[in-house]
Design a protein around this motif. Structure first.
Motif, PDB file in Angstrom:
ATOM      1  N   GLY A   1      34.435 -35.072  -1.402  1.00 15.37           N
ATOM      2  CA  GLY A   1      33.037 -34.640  -1.348  1.00 15.37           C
ATOM      3  C   GLY A   1      32.939 -33.139  -1.516  1.00 15.37           C
ATOM      4  O   GLY A   1      33.916 -32.470  -1.854  1.00 15.37           O
ATOM      5  N   ALA A  23      26.498 -26.072  -0.194  1.00 14.56           N
ATOM      6  CA  ALA A  23      27.685 -25.633  -0.943  1.00 14.56           C
ATOM      7  C   ALA A  23      27.537 -26.012  -2.418  1.00 14.56           C
ATOM      8  O   ALA A  23      27.945 -25.268  -3.306  1.00 14.56           O
ATOM      9  N   ASN A  61      32.132 -29.188  -0.155  1.00 13.93           N
ATOM     10  CA  ASN A  61      32.308 -28.401   1.058  1.00 13.93           C
ATOM     11  C   ASN A  61      31.008 -28.390   1.850  1.00 13.93           C
ATOM     12  O   ASN A  61      29.956 -28.721   1.344  1.00 13.93           O
ATOM     13  N   ASN A  62      31.094 -27.941   3.090  1.00 18.71           N
ATOM     14  CA  ASN A  62      29.924 -27.755   3.927  1.00 18.71           C
ATOM     15  C   ASN A  62      29.223 -26.455   3.536  1.00 18.71           C
ATOM     16  O   ASN A  62      29.921 -25.544   3.090  1.00 18.71           O
ATOM     17  N   PRO A  63      27.908 -26.328   3.774  1.00 17.79           N
ATOM     18  CA  PRO A  63      26.969 -27.321   4.295  1.00 17.79           C
ATOM     19  C   PRO A  63      26.658 -28.412   3.270  1.00 17.79           C
ATOM     20  O   PRO A  63      26.519 -28.129   2.093  1.00 17.79           O
ATOM     21  N   VAL A  64      26.520 -29.639   3.800  1.00 13.88           N
ATOM     22  CA  VAL A  64      26.222 -30.784   2.936  1.00 13.88           C
ATOM     23  C   VAL A  64      24.861 -31.403   3.214  1.00 13.88           C
ATOM     24  O   VAL A  64      24.328 -32.129   2.367  1.00 13.88           O
TER      25      VAL A  64
END
Lengths: 246, 313
Positions: free
Chosen positions: B53, B210, B55-58
């Motif tokens: 997936g 992100a 990276n954060n923030p998602v």
């Protein structure tokens, strides 16, 4: 390892976390080491790309903070509390102890690390009136040679606690939980799982077998709860949901 | 009242199903939500192989909307098999809808074959992902031939009813719906997220996600979603799972009147917590009892029947 002090007015309870954002790099959940409504402290080790980028920041640089999230450690006035911290787990416990001693609690603060230079918050804890510091190192470079759990066990043979609080590596916390359960002492455990959103939507931090998202159910949970968490002390999941043994 | 409802021959204890993408990574989580009142569980999108997936923030959430770019992370079919097995053991009477995804049309065949062996009650197909074989990475869901092709390929390798999840980011959702139904779709889920949208942090002037942009859902899109469900129900005669910003029992009933048989619960988990399924269902029942409605099936497509039957809005 560095402690970052932010000008930040978040009202944080000890044990809660914030998500720390570095634009175009990443965002990670971090346990709050101290906050008083004016300052917010985070103690961060240089262990990966994100924390390395944090360590390269200069005074005055901005970071994004959102939160606080999750459930905190709780205590009643005048309780006798044992706090067992491993490695960086000492930071939120120090924050808890800071408030607990003001409420008249007496604390045995037991911290352990592999060696002396990895022990954090020793000086801060020593300054707390009402808290007694106990130290262990794997190599015996300072304090008890061995595990902090052994100190807890010894202290529990001598006295009765109203509450045990623990934060650190899960295998250590599982040992603390076992002791608390055997001696029928209430305990609070701060669980660490791979968290993304921080508010219970993405599902990455859900544990077996309860299926609860630890970012909202925890991170601090009571002993009775971890007894239902089949994976506690055994495995955790990564960013894809794959299991990894501790 | 009896809250159960039939959808493609499967009895759901109530019409509220977990939307794909929220929470559903593990059997424990599915079971937890089932026990907290979900009438059905849709899994996160399952890939044949591991898929990283973003990276954060998602996920960004506020009182008006949710904007997400999680990036559909998944550990692949082998992990999914383990979770199915565990879910079946829990034996909670709540049907599982397995959501599948692929990057190329052929990938959908392989993942369908693998999922088919697990015998889930229903398969939902996420065709809103970019088609990696398309020059511009256009999602399958935005083209009638592409959407139909994937539907036909999935249908050819399974007897389990298949539901195609449609994207709202098209001008011709009725044509897309007709194309997938002609290609064999047994049902339709509508809608996937709107967008993409952009949320900027004004202190840094940076996009917060992100991935910079993300799909928009939540209360802000509800009227748009209700309209899409209405349009699809007017165009095709297959059952629909309607979703998009449902927060209350009245919202869920609104989707049913527009044409949904089942209603997705996603952002409500943010607005009303993990008790959302139970709260929303209680509100639905309360309204039905006050309004003399004896079964949820009575209100499906109600708005179509009060308007001129051939009307498009």
């Amino acid at each position: 390892m560095k402690t970052f002090i932010f000008d930040c007015d978040f009202q944080v309870q000890p044990g809660q976390f914030v998500n720390v954002w570095l634009p175009r790099i990443d965002e990670k959940p971090m346990s709050v080491a101290f906050a008083d409504g004016k300052e917010l402290h985070l103690t961060i080790a240089d262990v990966g790309p994100f924390s390395r980028a944090m360590h390269e920041l200069k005074v005055g640089d901005q970071v994004g903070l959102r939160g606080p999230y999750g459930k905190a450690f709780t205590f009643e006035p005048n309780q006798s509390i044992a706090m067992v911290g491993g490695g960086f787990g000492s930071a939120p416990l120090y924050f808890t102890a800071f408030h607990a001693v003001q409420a008249g609690c007496t604390i045995d603060f037991i911290i352990g690390a592999r060696r002396e230079d990895l022990l954090i918050y020793r000086e801060r804890v020593e300054k707390l009136k009402g808290a007694t510091l106990h130290v262990s190192t794997d190599d015996g470079s300072v304090g008890h040679k061995g595990y902090n759990v052994e100190i807890l066990q010894k202290l529990m043979n001598e006295k009765n606690y109203d509450m045990i609080m623990t934060c650190g590596p899960e295998v250590m916390m599982a040992a603390v939980a076992r002791i608390a359960d055997e001696k029928k002492v209430p305990a609070q455990i701060s669980l660490e799982r791979y968290m993304k959103c921080g508010f219970g939507l993405c599902g990455n931090c859900c544990v077996d077998k309860t299926g609860d998202a630890i970012c909202t159910k925890g991170p601090v949970v009571p002993l009775e709860y971890v007894k239902q968490v089949e994976e506690f002390g055994k495995y955790h999941r990564d960013d894809l949901g794959k299991k990894h043994k501790f | 009242m009896d809250t159960s409802i039939d959808f493609l021959g499967v009895t759901f204890p109530n019409p509220l199903v977990l939307c794909s993408g929220y929470l559903g990574i593990t059997a424990s989580t599915w079971d937890n939500l089932a026990r907290k009142g979900a009438g059905g569980i849709t899994t996160k999108s399952i890939w044949l192989n591991e898929h990283k997936g973003h990276n954060n923030p998602v996920i960004l959430a506020n009182e008006d909307f949710i904007c997400n770019a999680v990036g559909v992370p998944d550990a692949g079919i082998e992990k999914a098999k383990e979770e199915f097995k565990e879910y079946l053991k829990r034996n909670n009477g709540v049907p599982l809808i397995v959501n599948i995804i692929g990057g190329k049309a052929d990938d959908f065949v392989a993942i369908t074959e693998a999922v088919n062996e697990l015998k889930p009650q229903l398969i939902e197909v996420n065709i809103s992902c970019p088609n990696v074989e398309d020059e511009h990475g256009k999602p399958f869901a935005t083209s009638c031939p592409d959407a139909a092709r994937v539907t036909k390929m999935v249908k050819s390798v399974t007897d389990i009813p298949i539901i195609i999840k449609l994207s709202p980011n098209v001008e011709n959702i009725q044509e897309i719906a007709q194309a997938v139904v002609e290609a064999g779709a047994d049902g339709i889920t509508a809608i996937n997220t709107y967008g993409p949208g952009l949320v900027i942090d004004i202190d840094s002037a940076q996009p917060i996600l992100a991935n910079k942009v993300g799909g928009v859902s939540g209360p802000g899109i509800k009227p748009l979603a209700v309209k899409k469900v209405f349009d699809i129900a007017a165009a095709v005669d297959v059952p629909i799972i309607g979703m998009g910003g449902v927060k209350t029992g009245r919202d869920a009933i609104e989707f049913m009147m527009a044409g949904a048989t089942l209603v997705g619960i996603g952002s409500a988990l943010y607005y009303r917590g993990e008790a959302a399924f139970k709260i929303v269902l209680d509100e639905m029942v309360e309204w039905c009892e006050a309004s003399g409605v004896k079964s949820f099936s009575e209100i499906v497509k109600k708005t179509h029947s009060v308007l001129d039957s051939s009307s498009s809005l």
